[in-house]
Design an enzyme around this catalytic site. Structure first.
Site, PDB file in Angstrom:
ATOM      1  N   ASP A 244       1.068   7.641   6.330  1.00 37.66           N
ATOM      2  CA  ASP A 244      -0.396   6.854   5.747  1.00 37.66           C
ATOM      3  C   ASP A 244      -1.114   7.917   5.108  1.00 37.66           C
ATOM      4  OD1 ASP A 244      -1.057   4.248   4.080  1.00 37.66           O
ATOM      5  OD2 ASP A 244      -2.878   5.196   4.836  1.00 37.66           O
ATOM      6  N   ASP A 282       3.120   3.530  -3.040  1.00 40.82           N
ATOM      7  CA  ASP A 282       2.899   2.047  -3.308  1.00 40.82           C
ATOM      8  C   ASP A 282       0.910   2.507  -3.661  1.00 40.82           C
ATOM      9  OD1 ASP A 282       1.554  -0.695  -3.580  1.00 40.82           O
ATOM     10  OD2 ASP A 282       2.090  -1.553  -1.231  1.00 40.82           O
ATOM     11  N   CYS A 335      -0.882  -3.048  -7.172  1.00 40.25           N
ATOM     12  CA  CYS A 335      -1.069  -4.147  -7.320  1.00 40.25           C
ATOM     13  C   CYS A 335      -2.066  -4.615  -8.762  1.00 40.25           C
ATOM     14  CB  CYS A 335      -1.453  -4.543  -5.795  1.00 40.25           C
ATOM     15  SG  CYS A 335      -2.918  -4.223  -5.085  1.00 40.25           S
TER      16      CYS A 335
END
Length: 383
Positions: A244, A282, A335
């Site tokens: 990340d 993502d 999302c």
């Protein structure tokens, strides 16, 4: 606390939120300053605050203003509970003449900012109104069954013993919807022993789109807390790595992986840690699909912020592509329900990169039960 006192407390919290403080921080600060409030009171105040933030535009119309008091008054009126504003004890004072009630219409009734109508309609089409109406409601609580620790039936039984009622949900093979006892999940045996994890059903469905098989070297490039990392581990015996841009987001991942019975390698520089068979991205996004859970994001998003996100997303996809060899697979997920972040990014990627093909893509909306999500699977062609 009486219902009226809870409404007054919600007004206090929302005043801090409207002044720029994140809702969770404002709620925590209020709880610390009001130790007399029990767990039921704190939960009730939290529910009011988030109900208001989800429906901020329509409640402003019903309450006759955009301040914290007017918003909670609008919340009470929508529920037929204007009598909470009676000024008795710690309850808010009765409505003033300037706080006239009106009925919201159009985009206000759907709690949609004007500028977002176009971007959302592009992604939702004829489902726009129904989806936006659904986004005004609280999101269900979903769990993911970890097949390394339990079968679906065993997980449901263990949850029941913990006082949690859960049933299978059709959106993903691993998904359970919590029908009662959601606040007991993380205190129960099923969670402590790694049988289940909190994860939205649509998020699980996106992971199920990935062509995972035993032995693959897989990188979760934007791992965050590691929810999708662990979901991938439940589908095949993988050599899993996680990265990340902000390593602090992965702080809990080692403990979560141990609880789940999974091994995950944390990598600082993916460019030197491969090769990879599949890279999942993502990416940071508008979060429009999860506004039921994070309603502040709906009102904080601006055209400039969206444009900046589109640039970040494209850069991450390009970075992931450079990590993959011929026949390597790139998973792309958001999302979001905004077309520019989803199908638009896939089209732009294919325009930028010759030799890649789209294997699958799917958009999920709250009308299917879970959050709004998008997933795409691309592959670098051989030769």
């Amino acid at each position: 606390m009486t219902p009226g006192a809870r409404a007054a407390a919600a007004i206090d919290v929302l005043e801090a939120v409207l002044a720029g403080r994140p809702a969770e921080v404002a709620l925590t600060n209020w709880g610390r300053a009001n130790r007399y409030a029990g767990s039921g009171d704190r939960a009730a105040v939290r529910d009011i605050v988030f109900d208001v933030l989800r429906c901020r535009r329509s409640l402003a119309v019903r309450g006759g203003g955009e301040g914290a008091r007017a918003l909670v008054l609008g919340w009470a009126r929508e529920r037929g509970q204007e009598a909470l504003f009676d000024g008795q004890g710690h309850a808010p004072a009765p409505p003033r003449a300037t706080e006239a009630r009106a009925e919201p219409a159009g985009l206000a009734a759907l709690d949609c900012p004007d500028w977002l109508e176009g971007p959302l309609r592009a992604g939702l089409g004829d489902g726009f109104a129904a989806v936006m109406a659904a986004m005004r409601q609280r999101a269900p609580v979903f769990l993911r069954v970890n097949p390394l620790r339990a079968t679906q039936g065993a997980a449901i039984a263990a949850l029941a013993a913990d006082g949690v009622e859960a049933v299978a949900h059709p959106l993903a093979a691993s998904a359970l919807e919590v029908r009662a006892g959601a606040r007991r999940v993380q205190q129960g045996r099923a969670y402590a022993e790694g049988m289940v994890e909190l994860q939205d059903a649509a998020s699980q469905a996106v992971v199920e789109m990935l062509p995972l098989r035993d032995g693959m070297a897989v990188l979760d490039l934007c791992a965050g807390g590691g929810g999708k990392t662990l979901a991938m581990a439940g589908r095949a015996r993988l050599r899993l790595s996680a990265h990340d841009a902000d390593p602090r987001r992965m702080a809990d991942l080692p403990a979560r992986a141990e609880r789940a019975g999974v091994q995950v390698r944390l990598v600082e520089r993916p460019e030197g840690a491969g090769p990879w068979d599949l890279v999942l991205t993502d990416v940071p996004c508008s979060g429009s699909g999860s506004w039921r859970r994070d309603p502040e994001g709906k009102w904080a998003l601006t055209p400039a912020k969206l444009e900046a996100l589109l640039e970040v997303q494209a850069g991450i996809m390009d970075r992931a592509a450079a990590l993959l060899p011929a026949d390597g697979v790139l998973g792309y997920a958001t999302c979001s329900m905004i077309e520019a972040e989803n199908q638009g990014q896939v089209r732009a990627f294919l325009d930028r990169h010759a030799g890649w093909e789209l294997l699958a893509q799917r958009a999920f909306t709250p009308l299917e039960g879970g959050d709004g999500f998008f997933g795409a699977v691309l592959r670098r062609k051989m030769g």
